[in-house]
Structure formats: C-alpha cells, structure tokens
Write a protein that holds these residues in place. Structure first.
Motif, short mmCIF file in Angstrom:
data_model
loop_
_atom_site.label_atom_id
_atom_site.label_comp_id
_atom_site.label_asym_id
_atom_site.label_seq_id
_atom_site.Cartn_x
_atom_site.Cartn_y
_atom_site.Cartn_z
N CYS A 91 36.26 46.80 44.26
CA CYS A 91 37.69 47.09 45.21
C CYS A 91 37.78 48.58 45.16
N ALA A 92 37.72 49.17 43.67
CA ALA A 92 37.99 50.45 43.78
C ALA A 92 37.07 51.37 44.51
N LEU A 93 35.79 51.30 44.43
CA LEU A 93 34.67 51.91 45.34
C LEU A 93 34.99 51.82 46.66
N ALA A 94 35.28 50.45 47.38
CA ALA A 94 35.46 50.19 48.67
C ALA A 94 36.80 50.83 49.09
N LEU A 95 37.85 50.82 48.49
CA LEU A 95 39.15 51.54 49.02
C LEU A 95 38.74 53.10 48.81
N ALA A 96 37.96 53.58 47.96
CA ALA A 96 37.72 55.05 48.04
C ALA A 96 36.91 55.39 49.24
N ARG A 97 35.86 54.36 49.73
CA ARG A 97 35.01 54.91 50.87
C ARG A 97 35.97 54.61 52.05
N ALA A 98 37.28 53.87 51.82
CA ALA A 98 37.82 53.98 53.17
C ALA A 98 38.81 54.95 53.09
N GLY A 99 38.77 55.80 52.11
CA GLY A 99 39.65 57.14 52.38
C GLY A 99 40.69 57.23 51.24
N ALA A 100 40.85 56.32 50.64
CA ALA A 100 42.20 56.39 49.59
C ALA A 100 41.90 57.11 48.37
N GLN A 101 42.72 57.50 47.57
CA GLN A 101 42.49 58.22 46.14
C GLN A 101 42.72 56.94 45.27
N ILE A 102 42.28 57.04 44.08
CA ILE A 102 42.23 55.63 43.44
C ILE A 102 42.74 55.89 41.99
N VAL A 103 43.51 55.10 41.46
CA VAL A 103 43.70 54.90 40.20
C VAL A 103 43.17 53.75 39.63
N ALA A 117 40.01 60.72 41.80
CA ALA A 117 40.22 59.51 41.04
C ALA A 117 40.89 59.63 39.76
N LEU A 118 41.62 58.72 39.32
CA LEU A 118 42.30 59.01 37.98
C LEU A 118 42.07 57.52 37.36
N ALA A 119 41.54 57.83 36.02
CA ALA A 119 41.37 56.71 35.09
C ALA A 119 42.47 56.60 34.03
N LEU A 120 43.17 55.47 33.95
CA LEU A 120 44.23 55.27 33.34
C LEU A 120 44.22 54.01 32.34
N THR A 121 44.31 54.14 31.02
CA THR A 121 44.44 52.96 30.04
C THR A 121 45.74 52.12 30.69
N LEU A 122 45.51 50.61 30.71
CA LEU A 122 46.74 49.98 31.06
C LEU A 122 46.20 48.41 30.58
N ASP A 123 47.38 48.12 29.89
CA ASP A 123 47.13 46.55 29.39
C ASP A 123 48.42 46.02 30.14
N VAL A 124 47.93 44.99 31.09
CA VAL A 124 49.01 44.51 31.98
C VAL A 124 49.89 43.29 31.10
N SER A 125 49.26 43.01 29.84
CA SER A 125 50.33 42.11 29.19
C SER A 125 51.33 42.60 28.33
N LYS A 126 51.50 44.23 28.50
CA LYS A 126 52.41 44.99 27.74
C LYS A 126 53.27 45.60 28.73
N LEU A 127 54.63 45.52 28.75
CA LEU A 127 55.44 45.90 29.82
C LEU A 127 55.37 47.41 29.67
N GLU A 128 55.48 47.90 28.27
CA GLU A 128 55.62 49.33 28.11
C GLU A 128 54.41 50.25 28.70
N SER A 129 53.28 49.35 28.41
CA SER A 129 52.06 50.05 29.02
C SER A 129 52.05 50.14 30.54
#
Ligand code: NAP
Length: 258
Positions: free
Chosen positions: A21-33, A56-68
């Motif tokens: 999804c990230a690669l396809a959205l980039a090919r469609a012109g978006a900048q990607i996190v 592109a921006l690589a961000l560490t994220l744990d969706v199970s933690k609100l603070e993250s």
C-alpha cells in the motif's frame, strides 16, 4: 499522480500488505509515512519509496500504545502538517479454538486490530477535519464478515473494525472525509505463511497440502497478492472515490458474497 500533494500514513507499512500500500500510494504521488514497530523494515520501505522519487518518513509506532500513537502523529504534524490519507493496516493474527483462547490472546488481538485502528483514526481526524478532506482505509478481513474455526478473537476484532468503519463514516460524511474498509481473503504475506506453518504443525500436512487448505477457501483457488489490496487502497484514496463511504469491500474471489 492524482495523490500529488497528499500525505499518507500506513500503519504496519514495513512488510506485506502495508508495504505494498505504501509503495502504491507513493506511485500515485503521495508522500508517505511508513509506521510500525520494526525499525529496519520501515527504513527499508522508506528507502524504496525515496527511490521512486517520493518523500518518505519512517516512524516507529506501536498502535497498541496510546502514547506511541500520539507521538507518531505529532511527528507527522511537525514535519508535514498532518496526514490526509490514513491506512489502518497494522494487525496480528493467531489461532486458537474458543475454549482455549486466553484472556491475553484476546486482549492483544483486540488492542492491536481494533483499538489500534480506533486510536489512529482519532489521531488523524483533527487534521482531516481542519482541511475538510480525508481518506481513512481500514484493512479488515473477510473474517470481519463471516466466522471460521480457530479465529474467534481475530474475527471479533475484524467484525469490530467493520462496525467502527460504518459508524465513524457517518460522523464525518458531510466533511469530505470517507472511511471505508477492505476485506481480503488469504493474502500471500508473513501472516498467511504463519497460518500455513500452523496447519503443518497441527496436522502433519505437507507445505503444498497446507497451502491448498487456504487456497480452497476461495472459488478462485488461490492466495491473493498484496498488490491487489494496494490497488483498491489507492482507488479508495482517490478524489474520485468521494462517494464511496462506510463500505466494506471484499477481495476474496467471491468466497463471501456480501
Ligand atoms: P504481516 O506481514 O504480518 O504485517 C503486519 C504489519 O503490521 C507489520 O508491518 C507489523 O510490523 C505491523 N504491526 C503488527 N502489530 C503492530 C503494532 N502493535 N503496531 C504497529 N504495527 C504493527 O501481515 P499482513 O498479512 O501484511 O497483514 C496486514 C493487515 O491485513 C492486517 O491487519 C491483517 O489482519 C490483514 N489481513 C491479512 C490477510 C492475510 O492473509 N495476510 C488477510 C486479510 C486481512 P511490526 O511487527 O514491525 O510492528
């Protein structure tokens, strides 16, 4: 390049469906996190996106933690002003018959698959509401529409994602924001590889036999490819998809006809 000027954040973007999804959205012109827990994987995908000529921006994220979640979205706001497109793809699967499904397994699956989706949606919406435009695409599953043995916690979490999608879509319907879900059958990724290995270890089946069990679940007798999910994701992100809201669209070869 119809998504030029848009910022897309993909949770679980480090591999599998999220990476596609990230690669396809980039090919469609978006900048990607690209956001997930494994830093090496998200950095690798970010490099692939930059090689396509998109930021592109690589961000560490744990969706199970609100603070993250809060920290990651703050970093996106600080760098790019917020995100216009959110792909809630981060998810885990584990199998156990209901009688053996532990509290821990239930909670972990709910926390990541369902509450994680809710958290990221809430964190993304203020920017979308301020910009009067947004797209939220939740990667659910056909297990969000139908039951199957050994996956009660996973199925409950994905049914929850569909309920969340349909209700939240109505909350933002007049704001040029759409919220939809994609419901794939088995897709060829690490997650389905794990399911194949579980079948092998529980039944003694060969790799081919175990793979065939998953293939038989669709009239098309195959596993789906991450790129097929990415195609629909980009389509739903398009400005021309403005009228598609609160839907749960299957990619299952006709296995689930609703
Ligand atoms: P995958 O290859 O295992 O990738 C899952 C991604 O989610 C990884 O990037 C993983 O990265 C990330 N993730 C897991 N827990 C996370 C957390 N707490 N916070 C942030 N990121 C997390 O699986 P996939 O097959 O691509 O699955 C992607 C989505 O599609 C899931 O929601 C899954 O339920 C759904 N889906 C998959 C299939 C299938 O057959 N593969 C079918 C239908 C639906 P880290 O571990 O590094 O965080």
């Amino acid at each position: 390049m119809e998504l030029l000027g848009k910022t897309a954040l993909v949770t679980g973007g480090g591999r599998g469906i999220g990476r596609s999804c990230a690669l396809a959205l980039a090919r469609a012109g978006a900048q990607i996190v690209v956001a997930a827990r494994t830093i090496t994987e998200i950095q690798e995908v970010a490099k692939e996106i930059e090689a396509l000529g998109r930021p592109a921006l690589a961000l560490t994220l744990d969706v199970s933690k609100l603070e993250s979640v809060e920290l990651a979205f703050k970093q996106v706001t600080d760098k790019w002003g917020g995100c216009d497109i959110l792909v809630n793809n981060a998810g885990i699967a584990a199998s156990a018959p209901i009688a053996k499904c532990s509290e821990e397994l239930w909670s972990e699956i709910m926390e990541i698959n369902l509450t994680g989706t809710f958290r990221c949606m809430k964190a993304a919406l203020p920017t979308m509401l301020a910009r009067n435009w947004g797209r939220i695409i939740n990667i659910a599953s056909i297990a969000g529409k139908a039951g199957a043995p050994y996956i009660s916690a996973y199925a409950a979490s994905k049914h929850g994602v569909l309920g969340l999608t349909k209700a939240a879509a109505q909350d933002v319907a007049t704001k040029n924001i759409t919220i939809n879900a994609i419901c794939p059958g088995y897709v060829e990724t690490d997650m389905s590889e794990k399911a194949i290995n579980t079948i092998i270890s529980k039944t003694g089946a060969s790799k081919e036999q175990a793979r065939s069990v998953l293939e038989q679940m669709t009239p098309q007798r195959r596993l789906f490819q991450p790129e097929e999910v990415a195609f629909l994701t980009v389509s739903l992100a398009s400005p021309l998809a403005a009228g598609i809201n609160g839907q749960a669209i299957n990619i299952c070869g006709g296995a689930v006809p609703y």
